[in-house]
Motif scaffolding. Structure first.
Motif, PDB file in Angstrom:
ATOM      1  N   ARG A  20      48.066  48.429  33.413  1.00  0.00           N
ATOM      2  CA  ARG A  20      46.629  48.260  33.659  1.00  0.00           C
ATOM      3  C   ARG A  20      46.405  47.094  34.613  1.00  0.00           C
ATOM      4  O   ARG A  20      46.722  45.953  34.299  1.00  0.00           O
ATOM      5  CB  ARG A  20      45.861  48.001  32.371  1.00  0.00           C
ATOM      6  N   PHE A  21      45.862  47.431  35.769  1.00  0.00           N
ATOM      7  CA  PHE A  21      45.470  46.419  36.740  1.00  0.00           C
ATOM      8  C   PHE A  21      44.042  46.015  36.410  1.00  0.00           C
ATOM      9  O   PHE A  21      43.119  46.832  36.519  1.00  0.00           O
ATOM     10  CB  PHE A  21      45.525  46.973  38.165  1.00  0.00           C
ATOM     11  N   ALA A  22      43.841  44.783  35.978  1.00  0.00           N
ATOM     12  CA  ALA A  22      42.500  44.275  35.682  1.00  0.00           C
ATOM     13  C   ALA A  22      41.698  44.203  36.983  1.00  0.00           C
ATOM     14  O   ALA A  22      42.269  44.234  38.089  1.00  0.00           O
ATOM     15  CB  ALA A  22      42.611  42.894  35.036  1.00  0.00           C
ATOM     16  N   PRO A  23      40.378  44.093  36.892  1.00  0.00           N
ATOM     17  CA  PRO A  23      39.577  43.943  38.116  1.00  0.00           C
ATOM     18  C   PRO A  23      40.103  42.779  38.959  1.00  0.00           C
ATOM     19  O   PRO A  23      40.374  41.703  38.437  1.00  0.00           O
ATOM     20  CB  PRO A  23      38.172  43.643  37.584  1.00  0.00           C
TER      21      PRO A  23
ATOM     22  N   GLN B  60      43.050  42.562  40.256  1.00  0.00           N
ATOM     23  CA  GLN B  60      44.503  42.373  40.123  1.00  0.00           C
ATOM     24  C   GLN B  60      45.312  43.376  40.948  1.00  0.00           C
ATOM     25  O   GLN B  60      46.536  43.270  41.006  1.00  0.00           O
ATOM     26  CB  GLN B  60      44.898  42.477  38.646  1.00  0.00           C
TER      27      GLN B  60
ATOM     28  N   TYR C  83      39.455  55.145  38.755  1.00  0.00           N
ATOM     29  CA  TYR C  83      39.275  53.729  38.436  1.00  0.00           C
ATOM     30  C   TYR C  83      38.190  53.607  37.379  1.00  0.00           C
ATOM     31  O   TYR C  83      37.252  54.408  37.341  1.00  0.00           O
ATOM     32  CB  TYR C  83      38.874  52.944  39.693  1.00  0.00           C
ATOM     33  N   ASP C  84      38.310  52.598  36.531  1.00  0.00           N
ATOM     34  CA  ASP C  84      37.258  52.338  35.544  1.00  0.00           C
ATOM     35  C   ASP C  84      36.044  51.742  36.252  1.00  0.00           C
ATOM     36  O   ASP C  84      36.146  51.248  37.382  1.00  0.00           O
ATOM     37  CB  ASP C  84      37.777  51.384  34.467  1.00  0.00           C
TER      38      ASP C  84
ATOM     39  N   ASP D  46      34.572  49.043  35.900  1.00  0.00           N
ATOM     40  CA  ASP D  46      34.708  47.628  36.258  1.00  0.00           C
ATOM     41  C   ASP D  46      35.697  47.382  37.396  1.00  0.00           C
ATOM     42  O   ASP D  46      35.954  46.248  37.776  1.00  0.00           O
ATOM     43  CB  ASP D  46      35.101  46.798  35.035  1.00  0.00           C
TER      44      ASP D  46
ATOM     45  N   SER E 110      38.921  48.241  37.306  1.00  0.00           N
ATOM     46  CA  SER E 110      40.305  48.210  36.818  1.00  0.00           C
ATOM     47  C   SER E 110      40.948  49.581  37.006  1.00  0.00           C
ATOM     48  O   SER E 110      40.271  50.584  37.237  1.00  0.00           O
ATOM     49  CB  SER E 110      40.350  47.789  35.345  1.00  0.00           C
TER      50      SER E 110
ATOM     51  N   THR F 235      44.215  51.998  35.336  1.00  0.00           N
ATOM     52  CA  THR F 235      45.292  52.181  34.368  1.00  0.00           C
ATOM     53  C   THR F 235      46.145  53.355  34.802  1.00  0.00           C
ATOM     54  O   THR F 235      45.632  54.451  35.057  1.00  0.00           O
ATOM     55  CB  THR F 235      44.739  52.436  32.947  1.00  0.00           C
TER      56      THR F 235
ATOM     57  N   PRO G 106      50.654  43.212  36.510  1.00  0.00           N
ATOM     58  CA  PRO G 106      50.391  43.503  35.102  1.00  0.00           C
ATOM     59  C   PRO G 106      51.673  43.846  34.361  1.00  0.00           C
ATOM     60  O   PRO G 106      52.653  44.291  34.944  1.00  0.00           O
ATOM     61  CB  PRO G 106      49.440  44.701  35.152  1.00  0.00           C
TER      62      PRO G 106
END
Length: 132
Positions: free
Chosen positions: A31-34, A36, A74-75, A77, A79, A81, A126
């Motif tokens: 999971r790449f956070a926003p 990242q 993409y989510d 936000d 991010s 996954t 991540p």
């Protein structure tokens, strides 16, 4: 041979808690956070290799996921996954699926014409997490 300002390559052999990556022990997520996602002037990708560093055959002929894969979801936000598993996921996750072998495998994250944080090695990718 490439120079660090042309391409940065990061390799993973282990998941969270140091466990060796292996399809026999389950499925994984990255999971790449926003904010990242790897920075790249051209593109970035994550490629799956088996324990002999060969590409992994799979029914989709899909060997990587990255910035050029427009079917990834993409989510809200920002991010992202990715789902690493040997069996096909649900239909809604297919665009983010990266097939893995049943046995041991490793991952390469590559960034072509990378951002400064990759060049100076301050970028923290991540963790590869085993799915419950």
């Amino acid at each position: 041979e490439h120079h660090i300002d042309e391409v940065v390559k990061l390799r993973a052999h282990n998941a969270d808690y140091g466990n060796v990556l292996a399809g026999t022990t389950g499925s994984y997520t990255i999971r790449f956070a926003p904010g990242q996602l790897p920075k790249a002037q051209t593109f970035w990708s994550i490629v799956v290799y088996d324990e002999k560093y060969d590409l992994v055959d799979n029914p989709l002929g899909r060997y990587s996921r990255g910035s050029v894969d427009h079917e990834m979801k993409y989510d809200k936000d920002g991010s992202l996954t990715l789902y690493l598993q040997s069996e096909s996921p649900s239909k809604k996750l297919m665009g983010n699926w990266l097939p893995i072998p049943k046995g041991k495998f490793n991952l390469f994250l590559r960034s072509y014409l990378p951002g400064q944080d990759l060049i100076d090695q301050s970028y923290v990718p991540p963790v590869v997490r085993k799915m419950p």
